[in-house]
Design an enzyme around this catalytic site. Structure first.
Site, PDB file in Angstrom:
ATOM      1  N   CYS A   2     -12.797 -27.172  11.208  1.00  0.00           N
ATOM      2  CA  CYS A   2     -11.813 -27.043  10.717  1.00  0.00           C
ATOM      3  C   CYS A   2     -10.765 -27.940  10.624  1.00  0.00           C
ATOM      4  O   CYS A   2     -10.681 -28.603  11.666  1.00  0.00           O
ATOM      5  CB  CYS A   2     -11.209 -25.609  11.569  1.00  0.00           C
ATOM      6  SG  CYS A   2      -9.816 -24.858  10.544  1.00  0.00           S
ATOM      7  N   ASP A   9       0.985  -1.155  -0.018  1.00  0.00           N
ATOM      8  CA  ASP A   9      -0.017  -0.111  -0.121  1.00  0.00           C
ATOM      9  C   ASP A   9       0.924   1.317  -0.074  1.00  0.00           C
ATOM     10  O   ASP A   9       1.911   1.120   0.412  1.00  0.00           O
ATOM     11  CB  ASP A   9      -0.982   0.089   1.306  1.00  0.00           C
ATOM     12  CG  ASP A   9      -2.187   1.094   0.980  1.00  0.00           C
ATOM     13  OD1 ASP A   9      -2.997   0.974   1.843  1.00  0.00           O
ATOM     14  OD2 ASP A   9      -2.175   1.559  -0.221  1.00  0.00           O
ATOM     15  N   CYS A  22      -6.474 -26.673  14.877  1.00  0.00           N
ATOM     16  CA  CYS A  22      -7.654 -27.391  15.220  1.00  0.00           C
ATOM     17  C   CYS A  22      -7.701 -29.021  15.421  1.00  0.00           C
ATOM     18  O   CYS A  22      -8.393 -29.435  15.918  1.00  0.00           O
ATOM     19  CB  CYS A  22      -8.925 -26.991  14.135  1.00  0.00           C
ATOM     20  SG  CYS A  22      -9.439 -25.275  14.346  1.00  0.00           S
ATOM     21  N   ASP A  76      -7.973  -7.338   1.441  1.00  0.00           N
ATOM     22  CA  ASP A  76      -6.830  -7.474   2.636  1.00  0.00           C
ATOM     23  C   ASP A  76      -7.777  -6.754   3.726  1.00  0.00           C
ATOM     24  O   ASP A  76      -8.184  -5.736   3.785  1.00  0.00           O
ATOM     25  CB  ASP A  76      -5.798  -6.541   2.044  1.00  0.00           C
ATOM     26  CG  ASP A  76      -5.935  -5.035   2.700  1.00  0.00           C
ATOM     27  OD1 ASP A  76      -6.319  -4.363   1.935  1.00  0.00           O
ATOM     28  OD2 ASP A  76      -5.622  -4.572   4.033  1.00  0.00           O
ATOM     29  N   CYS A 101      -7.379 -27.429  10.079  1.00  0.00           N
ATOM     30  CA  CYS A 101      -5.950 -26.776  10.152  1.00  0.00           C
ATOM     31  C   CYS A 101      -5.449 -27.515  11.201  1.00  0.00           C
ATOM     32  O   CYS A 101      -5.689 -27.981  12.125  1.00  0.00           O
ATOM     33  CB  CYS A 101      -6.116 -25.192  10.413  1.00  0.00           C
ATOM     34  SG  CYS A 101      -6.350 -24.552  12.213  1.00  0.00           S
ATOM     35  N   HIS A 113      -4.997 -20.155  12.845  1.00  0.00           N
ATOM     36  CA  HIS A 113      -6.337 -20.563  12.600  1.00  0.00           C
ATOM     37  C   HIS A 113      -7.061 -19.441  11.677  1.00  0.00           C
ATOM     38  O   HIS A 113      -7.761 -19.802  10.941  1.00  0.00           O
ATOM     39  CB  HIS A 113      -7.085 -20.855  13.843  1.00  0.00           C
ATOM     40  CG  HIS A 113      -8.454 -21.103  13.636  1.00  0.00           C
ATOM     41  ND1 HIS A 113      -9.023 -22.122  12.964  1.00  0.00           N
ATOM     42  CD2 HIS A 113      -9.783 -20.283  13.708  1.00  0.00           C
ATOM     43  CE1 HIS A 113     -10.343 -22.086  12.704  1.00  0.00           C
ATOM     44  NE2 HIS A 113     -10.710 -20.858  13.443  1.00  0.00           N
TER      45      HIS A 113
HETATM   46  C1  LIG Z   1     -11.639  -2.031   9.374  1.00  0.00           C
HETATM   47  O1  LIG Z   1     -10.399  -2.150   9.708  1.00  0.00           O
HETATM   48  C2  LIG Z   1      -9.723  -0.641  10.122  1.00  0.00           C
HETATM   49  O2  LIG Z   1      -9.705  -0.029   9.121  1.00  0.00           O
HETATM   50  C3  LIG Z   1      -8.697  -0.466   8.185  1.00  0.00           C
HETATM   51  C4  LIG Z   1      -9.165  -1.054   6.960  1.00  0.00           C
HETATM   52  N1  LIG Z   1      -9.703  -0.145   6.279  1.00  0.00           N
HETATM   53  C5  LIG Z   1      -9.281   0.431   4.874  1.00  0.00           C
HETATM   54  N2  LIG Z   1      -9.767   1.286   4.224  1.00  0.00           N
HETATM   55  C6  LIG Z   1      -8.560   1.553   3.207  1.00  0.00           C
HETATM   56  C7  LIG Z   1      -8.679   2.598   2.193  1.00  0.00           C
HETATM   57  C8  LIG Z   1      -7.638   2.889   1.664  1.00  0.00           C
HETATM   58  C9  LIG Z   1      -7.574   3.906   0.693  1.00  0.00           C
HETATM   59  O3  LIG Z   1      -8.680   4.455   0.260  1.00  0.00           O
HETATM   60  N3  LIG Z   1      -6.329   4.084   0.052  1.00  0.00           N
HETATM   61  C10 LIG Z   1      -5.097   3.210   0.382  1.00  0.00           C
HETATM   62  N4  LIG Z   1      -4.020   3.818  -0.077  1.00  0.00           N
HETATM   63  N5  LIG Z   1      -5.164   2.345   1.422  1.00  0.00           N
HETATM   64  C11 LIG Z   1      -6.245   2.117   2.052  1.00  0.00           C
HETATM   65  C12 LIG Z   1      -6.266   1.166   3.129  1.00  0.00           C
HETATM   66  C13 LIG Z   1      -7.409   0.798   3.778  1.00  0.00           C
HETATM   67  N6  LIG Z   1      -7.791   0.170   4.889  1.00  0.00           N
HETATM   68  C14 LIG Z   1      -7.755  -1.072   8.876  1.00  0.00           C
HETATM   69  O4  LIG Z   1      -6.597  -0.355   9.147  1.00  0.00           O
HETATM   70  C15 LIG Z   1      -8.458  -0.957  10.361  1.00  0.00           C
HETATM   71  O5  LIG Z   1      -7.786   0.009  11.172  1.00  0.00           O
END
Ligand SMILES: CO[C@@H]1O[C@H](CNc2nc3cc4c(=O)[nH]c(N)nc4cc3[nH]2)[C@@H](O)[C@H]1O
Length: 372
Positions: free
Chosen positions: A304, A93, A309, A266, A306, A335
């Protein structure tokens, strides 16, 4: 061609599809869940264990690795794959999200972002060019454009400004990107505003990236709003290219995302909740730290197969977690990752064999989304 994607099978009654992503470090079967390895490690897991559970591709973060140990050290070490001994695909990222969510933001303008490190308060500057250079130094298979991810909720004007910046920064990343063996994905913004999503998608698809992420979601908005945005945003992206929903997610969100045509996901969830003693199971979440499991000699998930488990009980894992034993974190993490990766494999089979919708309905009926 640094990356190629082919759709293998489309679902007849949803937008779900099975695909294959060819990268310099190997082939990825999609839909795929990418374990998060923010600081060049998927917390508590060795690369061999990740291979054992079937992880195909992992995610790492430009923002964190730039601050520590620094891109230069990783480059000198032969790149991120060599540095962390992971010889399969890696997606990094860009820092676009992390700098907004983690750093002490000092200033953001069209040039880039000035911020203080969340580690030692030192002052830094990240621009589209710099974020691209760092990812080229890390040598990930897929790099992400440096974008601006607005918080939720955010005003129309705020989101519109982020879309404009994200598009202009995407052009600058494209301009700065010079690595033939690394693909650069664009990231669509636009918050929960349909016209802004349409504008962002149009401006980014015009730049012809090899893959597209849907950003700006999973930032605190209600799930049904995220699903609504997906319904009208996914069709704006080229069907022949991979679609990546950033930061998602839970089993139900993975199923919904696949149903809506998403190929890559992810989320820190499986690893993060594991460290709080929460296990994902086919009948919902099991907070194995709870006293109710003190004498429960069943596996985390009786359905599961794994390593965890097959060899350990809830009672033992609860004991380890209560005693703050490192093995407790490791077993719960192992797990949880296996559970999500296995779910994606079942999803791919269900799409290939034409019963995805039925599979999704049956899975959700069992996965009650409440603690059992
Ligand atoms: C629900 O969990 C919480 O929220 C985060 C996951 N939600 C999330 N939305 C995102 C949006 C973007 C984006 O618009 N641009 C780039 N470059 N990377 C992104 C990475 C992202 N991750 C976890 O870190 C956790 O704290």
């Amino acid at each position: 061609m640094t990356i190629a994607f082919e759709v293998i099978k489309e679902c007849k009654d949803t937008r779900a599809r099975v695909g294959r992503l060819y990268t310099p470090h190997g082939v990825v079967d999609t839909p795929v869940f990418m374990p998060v390895g923010t600081q060049a490690t998927v917390k508590a897991m060795s690369p061999e264990e990740l291979e054992e559970i079937g992880a195909q591709i992992i995610l790492s973060n430009t923002y964190h690795l730039y601050l520590r140990p620094g891109a230069e050290i990783i480059k000198e070490a032969g790149g991120l794959h060599r540095f962390m001994h992971w010889n399969h695909p890696i997606l990094t990222d860009s820092g676009g999200f992390q700098v907004f969510s983690l750093a002490d933001l000092r200033q953001i303008n069209d040039e880039g972002v000035t911020f203080r490190s969340h580690i030692d308060g030192s002052s830094h500057f990240l621009s589209p060019e710099k974020a691209t250079e760092i990812q080229m130094a890390l040598g990930s298979d897929i790099a992400m454009c440096f974008d601006e991810c607005p918080p939720y909720p955010a005003s129309y004007e705020q989101v519109e400004k982020a879309v404009k910046r994200t598009s202009s920064w995407a052009e600058r990343c494209l301009e700065a990107h010079r690595r033939e063996d690394q693909a650069l994905f664009g990231i669509v913004q636009g918050g929960v505003f349909r016209d802004l999503r349409e504008r962002s998608a149009a401006e980014l698809t015009a730049l012809d990236f090899p893959g597209y992420a849907i950003g700006g979601l999973s930032v605190g908005e209600p799930k049904r709003l995220m699903y609504e945005v997906l319904d009208y945003t996914v069709p704006l992206l080229p069907a022949s290219k991979p679609r990546y929903l950033m930061g998602v997610g839970t089993p139900d969100a993975l199923l919904e995302g696949v149903k809506k045509g998403v190929d890559m996901f992810d989320c820190v969830l499986p690893t993060r909740v594991a460290r709080n003693g929460l296990a994902l199971t086919s009948s919902g979440k099991v907070v194995v730290r709870n006293a109710r499991y003190a004498r429960d000699y069943e596996p985390l998930d009786p359905e599961c197969d794994c390593y965890v488990c097959r060899n350990y009980t809830r009672a033992y894992i609860r004991h380890l977690l209560k005693a703050n034993e490192i093995l407790g974190l490791r077993l719960t993490t192992y797990h949880n990752l296996y559970f999500l990766i296995r779910l994606m494999a079942k999803i791919r089979t269900a799409v290939m064999e034409g019963y995805f919708l039925k599979f999704a309905e049956e899975f959700m009926a069992k996965y009650l989304e409440k603690e059992v």
